[in-house]
Design a protein around this motif. Structure first.
Motif, PDB file in Angstrom:
ATOM      1  N   UNK A   1       0.858  -1.155   0.000  1.00 12.11           N
ATOM      2  CA  UNK A   1       0.000   0.000   0.000  1.00 12.11           C
ATOM      3  C   UNK A   1       0.906   1.219   0.000  1.00 12.11           C
ATOM      4  N   UNK A   2       0.640   2.140  -0.879  1.00 12.61           N
ATOM      5  CA  UNK A   2       1.439   3.354  -0.983  1.00 12.61           C
ATOM      6  C   UNK A   2       0.580   4.552  -0.606  1.00 12.61           C
ATOM      7  N   UNK A   3       1.035   5.305   0.363  1.00 14.77           N
ATOM      8  CA  UNK A   3       0.296   6.495   0.793  1.00 14.77           C
ATOM      9  C   UNK A   3       0.524   7.627  -0.193  1.00 14.77           C
ATOM     10  N   UNK A   4      -0.466   8.461  -0.330  1.00 12.25           N
ATOM     11  CA  UNK A   4      -0.312   9.684  -1.116  1.00 12.25           C
ATOM     12  C   UNK A   4       0.708  10.579  -0.433  1.00 12.25           C
TER      13      UNK A   4
ATOM     14  N   UNK B   1      -2.616   5.524  -3.026  1.00 11.61           N
ATOM     15  CA  UNK B   1      -2.531   5.787  -4.456  1.00 11.61           C
ATOM     16  C   UNK B   1      -2.072   4.533  -5.177  1.00 11.61           C
ATOM     17  N   UNK B   2      -2.324   4.457  -6.445  1.00 13.20           N
ATOM     18  CA  UNK B   2      -1.854   3.333  -7.251  1.00 13.20           C
ATOM     19  C   UNK B   2      -2.732   2.105  -7.128  1.00 13.20           C
ATOM     20  N   UNK B   3      -2.347   1.101  -7.881  1.00 14.13           N
ATOM     21  CA  UNK B   3      -3.068  -0.172  -7.871  1.00 14.13           C
ATOM     22  C   UNK B   3      -2.486  -1.091  -6.807  1.00 14.13           C
TER      23      UNK B   3
END
Length: 59
Positions: A1-4, A38-40
């Motif tokens: 999981x990537x944070x904004x 953000x992202x998939x």
């Protein structure tokens, strides 16, 4: 999981709160997480160092 950008601390706090037994309903947690990432999603299989994947008890 990537944070904004600039939302990492908020995301971490939310995840820590969820794991402390606050027990939010899944829909509520997802609604709060969605604007912070953000992202998939990325999925990957974990393969042990020996290289042999054990799936469902079968080798």
């Amino acid at each position: 999981m990537t944070a904004l950008a600039e939302r990492g601390d908020e995301l971490a706090a939310l995840l820590l709160t969820a794991t402390r037994g606050a027990d939010p309903r899944p829909q509520t947690l997802l609604a709060e997480l969605a604007p912070l990432v953000t992202g998939e999603p990325r999925y990957q299989d974990e393969v042990p160092v020996g290289g042999k994947l054990n799936v469902g008890g079968l080798s």
